[in-house]
Design an enzyme around this catalytic site. Structure first.
Site, PDB file in Angstrom:
ATOM      1  N   LYS A  72      12.385  -2.927 -15.807  1.00 45.05           N
ATOM      2  CA  LYS A  72      13.747  -2.484 -15.499  1.00 45.05           C
ATOM      3  C   LYS A  72      14.440  -3.498 -14.581  1.00 45.05           C
ATOM      4  CE  LYS A  72      14.766   0.255 -12.191  1.00 45.05           C
ATOM      5  NZ  LYS A  72      14.727   1.380 -11.255  1.00 45.05           N
ATOM      6  N   ASP A  85      16.679   2.773 -16.648  1.00 44.51           N
ATOM      7  CA  ASP A  85      16.348   3.496 -15.422  1.00 44.51           C
ATOM      8  C   ASP A  85      16.368   4.990 -15.729  1.00 44.51           C
ATOM      9  OD1 ASP A  85      18.999   4.206 -15.621  1.00 44.51           O
ATOM     10  OD2 ASP A  85      19.441   3.885 -13.504  1.00 44.51           O
TER      11      ASP A  85
END
Ligand code: SF4
Length: 212
Positions: A114, A132
């Protein structure tokens, strides 16, 4: 995507709320943003970056000094270790510069997929699709994926969206997740997707059957 672009205009770089001046500083700020708000991170980074402006400076830092500077962001011991080790890895293996390849970025301490995707899209204007908690939740609610693993969600979204739209669209989904499609109380009645979202809890007026 068009609805998101209208609601949240700007590029991923423009929409990023973290304060930074270099790719290195964005890596640090993104690691610090775990489990806290961007606003909170922006309160501590000016002093941190003034004292440790680049990878060589941070790589030689005393952990206790860093812990004191970033204490208010939470998980300060783990985060201090991560950012100092990350800086040391940059110095040791990448000449002190932040690499752009996702395979290189994810070898850095504290940098998962991420974070690597955030760095690519925001710092380097390269295709990046960070998944996320908001992107994951919205993708499932919108019916874009049935997966729960972020890497598999990223794969499904990457197959759906043109590569050039990955960065901006994922950042806009993050905003939509923060502001409208929140985890506990999504505000479906005012949502840009309410007309066809399979998870909408309230039908918008236009979608209701006409009264007899
Ligand atoms: S309609 Fe509701 S569940 Fe669907 S994206 Fe919008 S806020 Fe989320």
């Amino acid at each position: 995507m068009a609805r998101l672009a209208e609601a949240y205009p700007g590029t991923a770089k423009e929409l990023c709320a973290l304060d930074y001046e270099t790719p290195f500083q964005l890596v640090v700020a993104t690691i610090l943003s775990a489990q806290t708000t961007d606003v909170q991170v922006n309160l501590v980074t000016p002093a941190l970056f003034a004292a440790y402006p680049d990878a060589p400076a941070l790589a030689g830092a005393n952990l206790a000094d860093i812990e004191e500077l970033i204490h208010s962001t939470g998980f300060f011991r783990a985060k201090s270790k991560s950012i100092v080790a990350m800086a040391a890895a940059l110095v040791d293996r990448f000449g002190g510069e932040v690499p752009t390849a996702i395979g290189d970025l994810t070898t850095l301490p504290g940098v998962g997929r991420k974070t690597a995707n955030v760095i690519r899209s925001v710092a380097f204007d390269l295709p990046g699709l960070p998944v996320d908690t908001h992107v994951l939740r919205l993708s499932r609610r919108l019916g874009l994926t049935e997966q729960t693993d972020p890497v598999r969600v990223e794969r499904d979204l990457a197959a759906l969206w043109p590569r050039r739209d990955w960065s901006d669209t994922s950042m806009r989904l993050i905003y939509h997740g923060r502001q409208v499609c929140t985890a506990r109380a999504p505000r479906c009645a005012e949502c840009i997707f309410a007309g066809w979202c399979p998870s909408a809890r309230v039908r918008p007026p236009a979608a209701r059957p006409a009264a007899r």
